[in-house]
Design a protein around this motif. Structure first.
Motif, PDB file in Angstrom:
ATOM      1  N   GLU A 161       0.832  -1.205   0.000  1.00  0.00           N
ATOM      2  CA  GLU A 161       0.000   0.000   0.000  1.00  0.00           C
ATOM      3  C   GLU A 161       0.866   1.254   0.000  1.00  0.00           C
ATOM      4  OE1 GLU A 161      -2.590  -0.284   3.337  1.00  0.00           O
ATOM      5  OE2 GLU A 161      -3.924  -1.783   2.412  1.00  0.00           O
ATOM      6  N   ASN A 162       1.913   1.241   0.792  1.00  0.00           N
ATOM      7  CA  ASN A 162       2.812   2.398   0.848  1.00  0.00           C
ATOM      8  C   ASN A 162       3.636   2.527  -0.431  1.00  0.00           C
ATOM      9  OD1 ASN A 162       2.455   3.672   3.539  1.00  0.00           O
ATOM     10  ND2 ASN A 162       2.993   1.643   4.275  1.00  0.00           N
ATOM     11  N   SER A 230      13.130   1.934 -10.405  1.00  0.00           N
ATOM     12  CA  SER A 230      13.884   0.688 -10.303  1.00  0.00           C
ATOM     13  C   SER A 230      13.843   0.130  -8.881  1.00  0.00           C
ATOM     14  CB  SER A 230      15.337   0.921 -10.729  1.00  0.00           C
ATOM     15  OG  SER A 230      16.122  -0.243 -10.532  1.00  0.00           O
ATOM     16  N   HIS A 231      13.989   1.014  -7.886  1.00  0.00           N
ATOM     17  CA  HIS A 231      13.950   0.578  -6.480  1.00  0.00           C
ATOM     18  C   HIS A 231      12.579   0.003  -6.123  1.00  0.00           C
ATOM     19  CE1 HIS A 231      17.836   2.174  -6.164  1.00  0.00           C
ATOM     20  NE2 HIS A 231      17.565   3.384  -5.715  1.00  0.00           N
ATOM     21  N   LEU A 232      11.530   0.624  -6.638  1.00  0.00           N
ATOM     22  CA  LEU A 232      10.174   0.133  -6.362  1.00  0.00           C
ATOM     23  C   LEU A 232       9.979  -1.261  -6.957  1.00  0.00           C
ATOM     24  CD1 LEU A 232       8.067   3.378  -6.987  1.00  0.00           C
ATOM     25  CD2 LEU A 232       8.596   2.325  -4.784  1.00  0.00           C
ATOM     26  N   GLU A 278       4.486  13.706   0.807  1.00  0.00           N
ATOM     27  CA  GLU A 278       3.647  12.500   0.884  1.00  0.00           C
ATOM     28  C   GLU A 278       4.481  11.236   0.681  1.00  0.00           C
ATOM     29  OE1 GLU A 278       0.603  12.413   1.825  1.00  0.00           O
ATOM     30  OE2 GLU A 278       0.278  14.574   1.867  1.00  0.00           O
ATOM     31  N   MET A 279       5.426  11.285  -0.234  1.00  0.00           N
ATOM     32  CA  MET A 279       6.301  10.133  -0.490  1.00  0.00           C
ATOM     33  C   MET A 279       7.180   9.833   0.724  1.00  0.00           C
ATOM     34  SD  MET A 279       7.357  11.020  -4.435  1.00  0.00           S
ATOM     35  CE  MET A 279       8.590   9.726  -4.590  1.00  0.00           C
ATOM     36  N   LYS A 285       6.861   5.127   6.923  1.00  0.00           N
ATOM     37  CA  LYS A 285       6.046   3.984   7.357  1.00  0.00           C
ATOM     38  C   LYS A 285       6.709   2.679   6.945  1.00  0.00           C
ATOM     39  CE  LYS A 285       1.615   6.451   7.139  1.00  0.00           C
ATOM     40  NZ  LYS A 285       0.301   6.534   6.442  1.00  0.00           N
ATOM     41  N   ILE A 286       7.260   2.656   5.742  1.00  0.00           N
ATOM     42  CA  ILE A 286       7.965   1.460   5.266  1.00  0.00           C
ATOM     43  C   ILE A 286       9.172   1.174   6.148  1.00  0.00           C
ATOM     44  CG2 ILE A 286       9.388   0.548   3.387  1.00  0.00           C
ATOM     45  CD1 ILE A 286       7.488   1.914   1.432  1.00  0.00           C
ATOM     46  N   ARG A 287       9.902   2.236   6.504  1.00  0.00           N
ATOM     47  CA  ARG A 287      11.087   2.052   7.345  1.00  0.00           C
ATOM     48  C   ARG A 287      10.726   1.395   8.682  1.00  0.00           C
ATOM     49  NH1 ARG A 287      15.523   5.432   7.114  1.00  0.00           N
ATOM     50  NH2 ARG A 287      14.230   7.170   6.376  1.00  0.00           N
ATOM     51  N   GLU A 288       9.633   1.854   9.285  1.00  0.00           N
ATOM     52  CA  GLU A 288       9.203   1.280  10.563  1.00  0.00           C
ATOM     53  C   GLU A 288       8.824  -0.186  10.413  1.00  0.00           C
ATOM     54  OE1 GLU A 288       6.041   3.693  11.937  1.00  0.00           O
ATOM     55  OE2 GLU A 288       7.275   5.475  12.284  1.00  0.00           O
TER      56      GLU A 288
END
Length: 294
Positions: A161-162, A230-232, A278-279, A285-288
């Protein structure tokens, strides 16, 4: 398949005269750290328990509570007659001194420290109990894995989702970028024309073009956009791999933040700045979440 670093599993088994109870808990840690707590008599099998745990767990702080109880048998205990005689003599002597001639009750005397001793051989106890302990620990580890897999599946949904949020705003930024240069060119042309009219001077058109070119190069974020895409894609690939990839995801999260931060610092546009905020929120959130992935 992602695995959470936090989990719980327990198991209980009674077989071959041995009762075993195992509880496994874990919390986050960059490395593998195991603590086994339980009967001191069975401390010699910690290395065997660790070997079992390492087959299931790569990193985290793991605590295994182990309780082992063997069934009582007649040949497991003996009465130390020397200690018993010493107690009886002292009781009689004390009784004579205070005028009590009553015979002490055997059930009370036998409970005195050192009278009844347990015949134990640590090596034999551990050897005989190990098959039951191993099976119980294995069962607890399987429950532990089930819980971690469930949490990992939930985390995967949140991560996607993120990632979708980041991709959405990245698309908006990519669409907005050409307008940034065009807008800058129009604003500069307007200001220059105003100055020309006010002071009656002329400006070489090539000078204006050169300034626009310099600005265009300064705000060019095409490389950052390509790397972010690419990272995504890599992130999604790691989510579908068979083994848990927490370390790789942690590294990719840092790269996502770095590229996004660069876009924010280079792009001279309010709408792009809002999208970057926003990004960054989604990346945080992803880091957590990634911190809890094995």
């Amino acid at each position: 398949m992602l695995l959470s670093m936090t989990g719980y599993g327990d198991a209980h088994l009674h077989a071959d005269g041995v009762s075993v109870s195992v509880e496994i808990r874990s919390v986050n840690n960059r490395y593998f750290k195991l603590t086994v707590r339980g009967n001191e008599l069975f401390s010699g099998i910690e290395s065997q328990i660790e070997a079992l745990a390492r087959k299931h767990i790569n990193r985290g702080t793991i605590t295994i509570n182990l309780r082992v109880k063997t069934d009582a048998t007649a040949d497991k205990y003996r009465i130390d007659t020397d200690v018993l005689q010493s107690y009886v003599q002292q009781i009689h002597q004390l009784g004579s001194q205070i005028g009590i001639s009553e015979t002490p009750h055997w059930d009370s005397v036998l409970q005195l420290p050192g009278v009844v001793q347990e015949n134990t051989d640590n090596d034999d106890e551990q050897f005989n109990a190990w098959p039951v302990i191993e099976k119980t620990v294995q069962t607890a580890l399987e429950k532990f894995d089930t819980m971690r897999q469930h949490e990992g599946e939930t985390t995967t949904v949140d991560l996607r989702e993120n990632l979708a949020t980041i991709a959405k705003y990245l698309e908006q930024i990519e669409a907005k970028t050409p307008n940034v240069v065009a807008g800058y060119r129009d604003r500069m042309t307007e200001r220059v024309n105003k100055v020309l009219e006010e002071f009656d001077v002329t400006v070489d058109p090539s000078t204006l073009l050169r300034e626009v070119a310099i600005f265009t190069d300064r705000v060019n974020i095409s490389e950052e956009v390509v790397r972010l895409k690419s990272h995504l894609q890599q992130f999604e690939t790691f989510l579908t791999q068979k083994e848990s990839t927490g370390r790789k995801l942690d590294f990719l999260t840092q790269e996502l933040f770095r590229e996004t931060n660069t876009i924010g610092s280079k792009a001279n546009d309010a709408e792009i700045a809002k999208a970057v905020v926003e990004m960054k929120t989604a990346i945080e959130k992803i880091r957590e979440q990634v911190q809890n992935i094995e």
